[in-house]
Design a protein around this motif. Structure first.
Motif, mmCIF file in Angstrom:
data_model
loop_
_atom_site.group_PDB
_atom_site.id
_atom_site.type_symbol
_atom_site.label_atom_id
_atom_site.label_comp_id
_atom_site.label_asym_id
_atom_site.label_seq_id
_atom_site.Cartn_x
_atom_site.Cartn_y
_atom_site.Cartn_z
ATOM 1 N N THR A 27 0.806 -1.218 0.000
ATOM 2 C CA THR A 27 0.000 0.000 0.000
ATOM 3 C C THR A 27 0.839 1.268 0.000
ATOM 4 O O THR A 27 0.341 2.337 -0.375
ATOM 5 N N ASN A 28 2.097 1.192 0.394
ATOM 6 C CA ASN A 28 2.973 2.367 0.460
ATOM 7 C C ASN A 28 4.283 2.083 -0.277
ATOM 8 O O ASN A 28 5.274 1.668 0.343
ATOM 9 N N PRO A 29 4.298 2.261 -1.598
ATOM 10 C CA PRO A 29 5.505 1.983 -2.388
ATOM 11 C C PRO A 29 6.699 2.804 -1.897
ATOM 12 O O PRO A 29 6.554 3.945 -1.466
ATOM 13 N N GLY A 30 7.872 2.187 -1.998
ATOM 14 C CA GLY A 30 9.090 2.860 -1.565
ATOM 15 C C GLY A 30 9.398 2.708 -0.092
ATOM 16 O O GLY A 30 10.423 3.185 0.394
ATOM 17 N N THR A 31 8.497 2.040 0.651
ATOM 18 C CA THR A 31 8.689 1.844 2.090
ATOM 19 C C THR A 31 9.742 0.769 2.348
ATOM 20 O O THR A 31 9.837 -0.213 1.612
ATOM 21 N N THR A 32 10.520 0.974 3.399
ATOM 22 C CA THR A 32 11.505 -0.015 3.823
ATOM 23 C C THR A 32 11.099 -0.579 5.177
ATOM 24 O O THR A 32 10.842 0.188 6.109
ATOM 25 N N VAL A 33 11.037 -1.910 5.284
ATOM 26 C CA VAL A 33 10.751 -2.582 6.552
ATOM 27 C C VAL A 33 11.744 -3.732 6.704
ATOM 28 O O VAL A 33 11.944 -4.503 5.765
ATOM 29 N N ARG A 34 12.340 -3.836 7.869
ATOM 30 C CA ARG A 34 13.268 -4.924 8.143
ATOM 31 C C ARG A 34 12.910 -5.564 9.485
ATOM 32 O O ARG A 34 12.716 -4.861 10.487
ATOM 33 N N ILE A 35 12.828 -6.886 9.509
ATOM 34 C CA ILE A 35 12.593 -7.634 10.738
ATOM 35 C C ILE A 35 13.860 -8.396 11.071
ATOM 36 O O ILE A 35 14.432 -9.077 10.209
ATOM 37 N N ASP A 36 14.291 -8.295 12.297
ATOM 38 C CA ASP A 36 15.475 -9.014 12.769
ATOM 39 C C ASP A 36 15.054 -9.982 13.862
ATOM 40 O O ASP A 36 14.230 -9.640 14.724
ATOM 41 N N VAL A 37 15.604 -11.206 13.844
ATOM 42 C CA VAL A 37 15.256 -12.238 14.820
ATOM 43 C C VAL A 37 16.510 -12.721 15.525
ATOM 44 O O VAL A 37 17.629 -12.519 15.057
ATOM 45 N N TYR A 38 16.316 -13.371 16.652
ATOM 46 C CA TYR A 38 17.430 -13.965 17.362
ATOM 47 C C TYR A 38 17.909 -15.205 16.610
ATOM 48 O O TYR A 38 17.092 -15.990 16.104
ATOM 49 N N PRO A 39 19.208 -15.425 16.519
ATOM 50 C CA PRO A 39 19.710 -16.594 15.789
ATOM 51 C C PRO A 39 19.402 -17.896 16.524
ATOM 52 O O PRO A 39 19.349 -17.933 17.755
ATOM 53 N N GLU A 40 19.193 -18.961 15.747
ATOM 54 C CA GLU A 40 18.944 -20.292 16.296
ATOM 55 C C GLU A 40 20.170 -21.176 16.048
ATOM 56 O O GLU A 40 20.792 -21.105 14.991
ATOM 57 N N THR A 41 20.476 -21.991 17.011
ATOM 58 C CA THR A 41 21.639 -22.884 16.886
ATOM 59 C C THR A 41 21.362 -24.058 15.970
ATOM 60 O O THR A 41 22.276 -24.639 15.395
ATOM 61 N N SER A 42 20.090 -24.434 15.809
ATOM 62 C CA SER A 42 19.727 -25.585 14.987
ATOM 63 C C SER A 42 18.856 -25.132 13.821
ATOM 64 O O SER A 42 17.894 -24.385 14.000
ATOM 65 N N LEU A 43 19.165 -25.589 12.609
ATOM 66 C CA LEU A 43 18.387 -25.234 11.431
ATOM 67 C C LEU A 43 17.055 -25.959 11.381
ATOM 68 O O LEU A 43 16.178 -25.599 10.596
ATOM 69 N N SER A 44 16.903 -27.001 12.187
ATOM 70 C CA SER A 44 15.658 -27.760 12.186
ATOM 71 C C SER A 44 14.532 -27.059 12.936
ATOM 72 O O SER A 44 13.367 -27.442 12.816
ATOM 73 N N VAL A 45 14.862 -26.032 13.702
ATOM 74 C CA VAL A 45 13.847 -25.296 14.455
ATOM 75 C C VAL A 45 13.007 -24.472 13.486
ATOM 76 O O VAL A 45 13.546 -23.705 12.678
ATOM 77 N N THR A 46 11.707 -24.621 13.540
ATOM 78 C CA THR A 46 10.806 -23.943 12.588
ATOM 79 C C THR A 46 10.254 -22.628 13.121
ATOM 80 O O THR A 46 9.349 -22.053 12.522
ATOM 81 N N CYS A 56 10.618 2.633 7.590
ATOM 82 C CA CYS A 56 10.800 3.962 6.998
ATOM 83 C C CYS A 56 9.805 4.069 5.849
ATOM 84 O O CYS A 56 9.990 3.443 4.795
ATOM 85 N N LEU A 57 8.734 4.812 6.048
ATOM 86 C CA LEU A 57 7.668 4.928 5.058
ATOM 87 C C LEU A 57 8.147 5.708 3.830
ATOM 88 O O LEU A 57 8.872 6.701 3.952
ATOM 89 N N GLY A 58 7.727 5.237 2.651
ATOM 90 C CA GLY A 58 8.213 5.824 1.411
ATOM 91 C C GLY A 58 7.936 7.306 1.284
ATOM 92 O O GLY A 58 8.770 8.072 0.797
ATOM 93 N N ALA A 59 6.742 7.752 1.712
ATOM 94 C CA ALA A 59 6.389 9.173 1.606
ATOM 95 C C ALA A 59 7.318 10.034 2.448
ATOM 96 O O ALA A 59 7.739 11.127 2.031
ATOM 97 N N LEU A 60 7.654 9.562 3.655
ATOM 98 C CA LEU A 60 8.533 10.334 4.534
ATOM 99 C C LEU A 60 9.965 10.345 4.010
ATOM 100 O O LEU A 60 10.681 11.341 4.147
#
Length: 445
Positions: A27-46, A56-60
């Motif tokens: 709905t807001n072209p040009g917007t940047t959104v980033r989600i960061d998560v805690y790292p997991e020791t095992s790749l099998s964890v879903t 950072c909204l595109g208009a701003l």
């Protein structure tokens, strides 16, 4: 039951966070959104545990780049819900010297790591490289100084003078001392600054030694560069924005983010209505400030020498011609030089056309949750670990040392004897009166 429903919503909203991001991007072209998560020791964890989100909204983003002013304030404020965290905000100044929020984030805590992450993403959005000559102002929050030195080593980093004053008051009190500190900060030339610092030393040598350890280019106008076109000494722009978010900081994560986005969406429209009423070359605030400068300039007399130079540095720092320069410009015109009108010498960042460009782009609303696109990410997002805080949750922000208490002037009823309005005896009021006797005793008949 209500508490269980509310508590469940705090948890469930993290599971919809990626869907919310997709809807926001659509709905807001040009917007940047980033989600960061805690790292997991095992790749099998879903599952992945949420750590941070940046928006950072595109208009701003487009609006700030149109503002022609390389100045941003940085600040953080607490989340108030069951999941602890900090809301980081970055706010600029528009052409009318009003606040212009640019980006915001929810992070786990204020630290070098979270500030570095936030500043790196901000740099990508605003096209700021490591060698960018940008100007920031902050309250010297925990971790922000090393983060700034790492991400923007060439930037000018100012410190809020009011917070320096508060820290000084913890050891040395006195109005004369505080007033002299501000005199040092407001001085626009090095000579005036040095004389003001000498006066500070006469008042309190220990306080002078403490202040001298803080680099002057972080808090005194005399040592500011002219890159930001503002002589701002305070980080009030961030505090104003944070105060508008107060009711949203105790909400679930998506509700909190939507509270911020909706406030920004409405604010753009409110300012646009004011812009539509304006005419002329400069914005209303810039016009008022420059009229005062011209009034002061009318009291001066310039001696024409064919050249021009002013050493007060006001023009260099603020972008407004100082009263000495205005007088000289008028004199040039009177001497037949083809000089532009004096208003055209003001920096373009204060022009009405620049203000219009900043608010040209608007923030669009979102659809209801049932209409959001579904994320195909294979990992389920979980809320951060819940930490029960000791004591009752605080709703009001902590007041500074020099801020007046809202209770000041009110008399406490503690230790005061209550007088009954019926029998006029002390020790009880009319509601609990049982006719205890005395000159005003109520008798039965």
């Amino acid at each position: 039951m209500a508490e269980r429903i509310i508590s469940r919503d705090y948890q469930v909203q993290y599971g919809f966070l990626r869907d919310y991001v997709l809807e926001l991007l659509n709905t807001n072209p040009g917007t940047t959104v980033r989600i960061d998560v805690y790292p997991e020791t095992s790749l099998s964890v879903t599952t992945r545990t949420f750590r941070r989100i940046y928006v950072c909204l595109g208009a701003l983003k487009l609006g700030f780049k149109s503002g022609l002013r390389d100045f941003l304030g940085l600040d953080g404020t607490f989340m108030k819900g069951p999941y602890t965290g900090q809301v980081l905000t970055v706010v600029g100044l528009d052409s009318n010297n009003g606040i212009y929020p640019v980006a915001y984030a929810v992070v786990e805590t204020e630290s070098t790591s979270s500030w570095t992450w936030f500043l790196e993403l901000l740099g990508e959005d605003l096209d700021l490289g490591p060698n960018s000559n940008f100007t920031f102002i902050s309250d010297r929050q925990k971790g922000i100084i090393p983060a700034m030195e790492k991400v923007f080593p060439s930037a000018e980093h100012r410190f809020c003078l009011r917070h320096i004053q508060e820290n000084m008051k913890k050891q040395w009190k006195g109005k004369d001392l505080s007033d002299q500190l501000w005199e040092c900060g407001r001085a626009t030339t090095v000579n005036h600054f040095n004389r003001a610092m000498d006066e500070l030393k006469k008042i309190n040598a220990e306080a002078h030694a403490w202040v001298s350890k803080i680099p002057a280019n972080t808090w005194a106008k005399s040592h500011f560069s002219g890159r930001a076109h503002t002589d701002c000494l305070l980080n009030n722009l961030c505090e104003v924005f944070n105060s508008k978010l107060d009711e949203g900081r105790d909400k679930p994560i998506i509700t909190c983010l939507e509270y911020i986005r909706e406030y920004l969406m409405k604010r753009l429209c409110v300012v646009q209505k004011e812009i539509d009423k304006c005419e002329g070359l400069l914005t209303p605030t810039a016009t008022t400030l420059f009229e005062k400068i011209k009034a002061d300039a009318s009291k001066y007399v310039a001696k024409y020498n064919g050249a021009g130079n002013c050493s007060c540095r006001f023009w260099e720092i603020t972008g407004f011609p100082c009263r000495h320069a205005v007088c000289a410009i008028w004199d040039k015109i009177e001497n037949g030089e083809n000089a532009p009108h004096v208003d055209e010498w003001v920096h373009p960042c204060y022009r009405l056309s620049t203000w219009k460009a900043m608010y040209f782009n608007k923030i669009d609303p979102l659809n209801r949750r049932t209409m959001w696109p579904k994320s195909d990410c294979p990992f389920t997002l979980l809320p951060p670990k819940h930490k029960t805080q000791v004591g009752r949750p605080k709703k009001k922000r902590r007041r500074g040392v020099d801020e007046p208490n809202s209770q000041a002037g009110r008399l406490s009823r503690k230790y005061l004897a209550v007088t009954c309005s019926k029998c006029h005896n002390k020790g009880h009021n009319s509601r609990t009166c049982k006719g205890q006797g005395g000159s005003g005793e109520v008798g039965g008949g």
